[in-house]
Design a protein around this motif. Structure first.
Motif, PDB file in Angstrom:
ATOM      1  N   TRP A 195       0.845  -1.208   0.000  1.00 58.12           N
ATOM      2  CA  TRP A 195       0.000   0.000   0.000  1.00 58.12           C
ATOM      3  C   TRP A 195       0.879   1.256   0.000  1.00 58.12           C
ATOM      4  O   TRP A 195       0.588   2.214  -0.722  1.00 58.12           O
ATOM      5  N   GLU A 241      -4.874  15.720 -13.320  1.00 62.13           N
ATOM      6  CA  GLU A 241      -4.627  15.028 -12.047  1.00 62.13           C
ATOM      7  C   GLU A 241      -5.799  14.130 -11.630  1.00 62.13           C
ATOM      8  O   GLU A 241      -5.626  13.198 -10.850  1.00 62.13           O
ATOM      9  N   GLY A 242      -6.986  14.416 -12.150  1.00 60.40           N
ATOM     10  CA  GLY A 242      -8.170  13.626 -11.783  1.00 60.40           C
ATOM     11  C   GLY A 242      -8.054  12.172 -12.189  1.00 60.40           C
ATOM     12  O   GLY A 242      -8.729  11.299 -11.629  1.00 60.40           O
ATOM     13  N   ILE A 257      -7.597   8.790  -9.829  1.00 61.01           N
ATOM     14  CA  ILE A 257      -8.663   7.947  -9.243  1.00 61.01           C
ATOM     15  C   ILE A 257      -8.662   6.563  -9.905  1.00 61.01           C
ATOM     16  O   ILE A 257      -9.076   5.580  -9.290  1.00 61.01           O
ATOM     17  N   VAL A 298      -7.414   3.440  -7.931  1.00 58.23           N
ATOM     18  CA  VAL A 298      -8.245   2.740  -6.938  1.00 58.23           C
ATOM     19  C   VAL A 298      -9.548   2.229  -7.560  1.00 58.23           C
ATOM     20  O   VAL A 298     -10.090   1.212  -7.125  1.00 58.23           O
ATOM     21  N   LEU A 308     -17.890  -4.876  -0.414  1.00 57.80           N
ATOM     22  CA  LEU A 308     -17.009  -3.729  -0.152  1.00 57.80           C
ATOM     23  C   LEU A 308     -16.356  -3.246  -1.444  1.00 57.80           C
ATOM     24  O   LEU A 308     -16.300  -2.035  -1.714  1.00 57.80           O
ATOM     25  N   PHE A 360     -16.671   0.375  -3.254  1.00 57.22           N
ATOM     26  CA  PHE A 360     -15.487   1.165  -3.647  1.00 57.22           C
ATOM     27  C   PHE A 360     -15.592   1.565  -5.124  1.00 57.22           C
ATOM     28  O   PHE A 360     -15.326   2.709  -5.490  1.00 57.22           O
ATOM     29  N   THR A 415     -15.861   5.494  -6.040  1.00 56.46           N
ATOM     30  CA  THR A 415     -14.732   6.128  -6.726  1.00 56.46           C
ATOM     31  C   THR A 415     -15.118   6.479  -8.169  1.00 56.46           C
ATOM     32  O   THR A 415     -14.661   7.498  -8.702  1.00 56.46           O
ATOM     33  N   LEU A 429     -16.984   9.707  -7.954  1.00 52.02           N
ATOM     34  CA  LEU A 429     -16.050  10.816  -7.682  1.00 52.02           C
ATOM     35  C   LEU A 429     -15.183  11.135  -8.906  1.00 52.02           C
ATOM     36  O   LEU A 429     -14.674  12.240  -9.038  1.00 52.02           O
ATOM     37  N   TRP A 483       0.485  20.315  -4.760  1.00 51.38           N
ATOM     38  CA  TRP A 483       0.278  18.868  -4.961  1.00 51.38           C
ATOM     39  C   TRP A 483      -1.045  18.420  -4.318  1.00 51.38           C
ATOM     40  O   TRP A 483      -1.790  17.637  -4.901  1.00 51.38           O
ATOM     41  N   MET A 498      -3.995  19.458  -6.476  1.00 51.44           N
ATOM     42  CA  MET A 498      -4.073  18.663  -7.718  1.00 51.44           C
ATOM     43  C   MET A 498      -4.871  19.374  -8.814  1.00 51.44           C
ATOM     44  O   MET A 498      -5.798  18.790  -9.405  1.00 51.44           O
ATOM     45  N   PHE A 551      -8.588  19.148  -8.725  1.00 51.13           N
ATOM     46  CA  PHE A 551      -9.191  17.805  -8.635  1.00 51.13           C
ATOM     47  C   PHE A 551      -8.988  17.190  -7.253  1.00 51.13           C
ATOM     48  O   PHE A 551      -9.470  16.083  -6.992  1.00 51.13           O
ATOM     49  N   TYR A 560     -11.807  15.521  -5.181  1.00 48.89           N
ATOM     50  CA  TYR A 560     -12.308  14.240  -5.695  1.00 48.89           C
ATOM     51  C   TYR A 560     -11.275  13.125  -5.473  1.00 48.89           C
ATOM     52  O   TYR A 560     -11.627  12.020  -5.062  1.00 48.89           O
ATOM     53  N   VAL A 561     -10.013  13.434  -5.773  1.00 53.84           N
ATOM     54  CA  VAL A 561      -8.960  12.412  -5.640  1.00 53.84           C
ATOM     55  C   VAL A 561      -8.801  11.998  -4.177  1.00 53.84           C
ATOM     56  O   VAL A 561      -8.817  10.801  -3.851  1.00 53.84           O
ATOM     57  N   TRP A 562      -8.704  12.966  -3.265  1.00 53.35           N
ATOM     58  CA  TRP A 562      -8.494  12.628  -1.853  1.00 53.35           C
ATOM     59  C   TRP A 562      -9.721  11.947  -1.255  1.00 53.35           C
ATOM     60  O   TRP A 562      -9.601  11.078  -0.394  1.00 53.35           O
ATOM     61  N   SER A 563     -10.928  12.347  -1.726  1.00 55.21           N
ATOM     62  CA  SER A 563     -12.144  11.674  -1.246  1.00 55.21           C
ATOM     63  C   SER A 563     -12.134  10.211  -1.662  1.00 55.21           C
ATOM     64  O   SER A 563     -12.469   9.321  -0.866  1.00 55.21           O
ATOM     65  N   ALA A 564     -11.762   9.949  -2.920  1.00 54.38           N
ATOM     66  CA  ALA A 564     -11.747   8.570  -3.420  1.00 54.38           C
ATOM     67  C   ALA A 564     -10.727   7.724  -2.650  1.00 54.38           C
ATOM     68  O   ALA A 564     -11.047   6.618  -2.179  1.00 54.38           O
ATOM     69  N   TYR A 565      -9.511   8.249  -2.491  1.00 50.50           N
ATOM     70  CA  TYR A 565      -8.470   7.491  -1.785  1.00 50.50           C
ATOM     71  C   TYR A 565      -8.832   7.335  -0.304  1.00 50.50           C
ATOM     72  O   TYR A 565      -8.582   6.282   0.297  1.00 50.50           O
ATOM     73  N   PHE A 610     -11.836   7.214   0.996  1.00 50.53           N
ATOM     74  CA  PHE A 610     -12.917   6.234   1.128  1.00 50.53           C
ATOM     75  C   PHE A 610     -12.377   4.808   1.035  1.00 50.53           C
ATOM     76  O   PHE A 610     -12.742   3.938   1.830  1.00 50.53           O
ATOM     77  N   VAL A 611     -11.467   4.581   0.070  1.00 51.09           N
ATOM     78  CA  VAL A 611     -10.926   3.228  -0.132  1.00 51.09           C
ATOM     79  C   VAL A 611     -10.016   2.816   1.038  1.00 51.09           C
ATOM     80  O   VAL A 611     -10.203   1.747   1.631  1.00 51.09           O
ATOM     81  N   VAL A 612      -9.055   3.685   1.380  1.00 51.91           N
ATOM     82  CA  VAL A 612      -8.126   3.329   2.467  1.00 51.91           C
ATOM     83  C   VAL A 612      -8.890   3.223   3.795  1.00 51.91           C
ATOM     84  O   VAL A 612      -8.716   2.268   4.557  1.00 51.91           O
ATOM     85  N   GLY A 623     -12.037   2.571   4.175  1.00 51.94           N
ATOM     86  CA  GLY A 623     -12.902   1.393   4.095  1.00 51.94           C
ATOM     87  C   GLY A 623     -12.148   0.114   4.412  1.00 51.94           C
ATOM     88  O   GLY A 623     -12.625  -0.731   5.182  1.00 51.94           O
ATOM     89  N   PHE A 624     -10.954  -0.015   3.843  1.00 54.29           N
ATOM     90  CA  PHE A 624     -10.129  -1.203   4.120  1.00 54.29           C
ATOM     91  C   PHE A 624      -9.741  -1.254   5.599  1.00 54.29           C
ATOM     92  O   PHE A 624      -9.835  -2.310   6.239  1.00 54.29           O
TER      93      PHE A 624
END
Lengths: 254, 56
Positions: free
Chosen positions: A37, A56-57, A60, A63, A106, A110, A114, A117, B9, B12, B15, B18-23, B25-27, B29-30
């Motif tokens: 990770w 940069e988007g 995503i 993940v 899960l 995800f 994602t 988003l 940085w 972004m 963006f 959106y990027v930090w929300s996605a990461y 949520f995933v991290v 969530g795990f």
């Protein structure tokens, strides 16, 4: 000749299968997972270049894509385990399917989150009712149905056969999801990696995606091993309680 | 990394949310789901190994 996997899914666990499960549940494997990770997040968020069109988007993707792969992959594994249970009556095959169900749910959560988003900055909407997104939402409902049906019976063993059948029926959605971007006009793009002509993703983006996929796989192996140990311990306790009571409270359908 | 470069940085190019929300949520969530399963395993193993009376 012994078949370790066959024994693992059946009644008698071999030394190999017990050792394998213990390794994936161990602190050493947890450290390997965390390392993957760490490397994956640095590659995805720092090292990987931004996309020429999405900027940069695009990050995503690292993940969203593994989550989507494993959402489908976990259900495929569950369907295989369910088929083994229905044909050969292997109790551990059913335990494996029971173990994987919340993990697949899960992964689907995800993937959908994602994806939403990613969709907002790229498409201008969190959600559109196109074939790929709708079929993934149906996948989430199917996972929910499998989880609910497992709890709907008064005894755990009574749920085994109906859940296995529902899992096999639910799997029919997987080819529909895969084909949705080819068969229908969708806002969702077609695959960039799993193509007959090879991946169209640049190696600088492909490598972080592969490392993140390994991190997802390692996490799922770890959680599967923990949850499988827990479920096996619970079944053993049920069997002991049954013996102590001196009467049949639960009947194994296998 | 200079502070300005760091915040650039993080942002972004707009963006970041959106990027930090996605990461996140995933991290998250795990980690959350992993802790939930690990706790359930510990509780199960503890109840499994606890001494039982001869009557039980």
């Amino acid at each position: 000749m012994s078949y370790p996997l066959f024994g693992f899914l059946g009644f008698e666990a071999t030394d190999f299968s017990v050792t394998t499960l213990s390794f994936f549940a161990s602190t050493r494997f947890l450290k390997i997972t965390l390392l993957l990770w760490g490397i994956g997040l640095i590659l995805a968020l720092v090292v990987s270049p931004p996309d020429s069109q999405q900027g940069e988007g695009m990050r995503i993707l690292y993940v969203h894509v593994p989550a989507s792969w494993f959402a489908l992959g976990v259900l495929t594994l569950m369907a295989g385990a369910s088929a083994l249970f229905l044909i050969f009556r292997m109790p551990r095959a059913d335990i494996l399917a029971e173990t994987l169900a919340p993990l697949g749910t899960l992964m689907t959560c995800f993937s959908l989150t994602t994806g939403a988003l990613w969709g907002k900055p790229m498409w201008g909407a969190f959600w559109v009712w196109d074939a790929r997104l709708t079929s993934m939402l149906i996948l989430l409902f199917l996972y929910g149905g499998i989880l609910s049906l497992r709890r709907a019976f008064s005894t755990p063993f009574a749920a085994q056969q109906p859940v296995a059948l529902l899992t096999l029926v639910a799997w029919l959605n997987v080819p529909l999801i895969k084909g949705s971007v080819h068969w229908f006009h969708t806002l969702h793009q077609p695959p960039s990696l799993l193509k007959t002509v090879g991946p169209t993703l640049h190696p600088q983006m492909l490598f972080p995606l592969l490392v993140m996929s390994f991190a997802f796989a390692a996490s799922l192996l770890l959680l599967t091993a923990w949850r499988m140990q827990m479920i096996q311990a619970r079944y053993k306790m049920l069997a002991r309680t049954q013996r102590a009571c001196g009467q049949v409270l639960w009947e194994r359908s296998g | 990394m200079m502070p300005q470069a760091f915040w650039s940085w993080v942002a972004m190019d707009g963006f970041g949310v959106y990027v930090w929300s996605a990461y996140g949520f995933v991290v998250g969530g795990f980690v959350g789901f992993g802790y939930y399963i690990w706790r359930a395993l510990q509780v199960q193993l503890k109840s499994d190994s606890s001494p039982r009376s001869p009557d039980s």
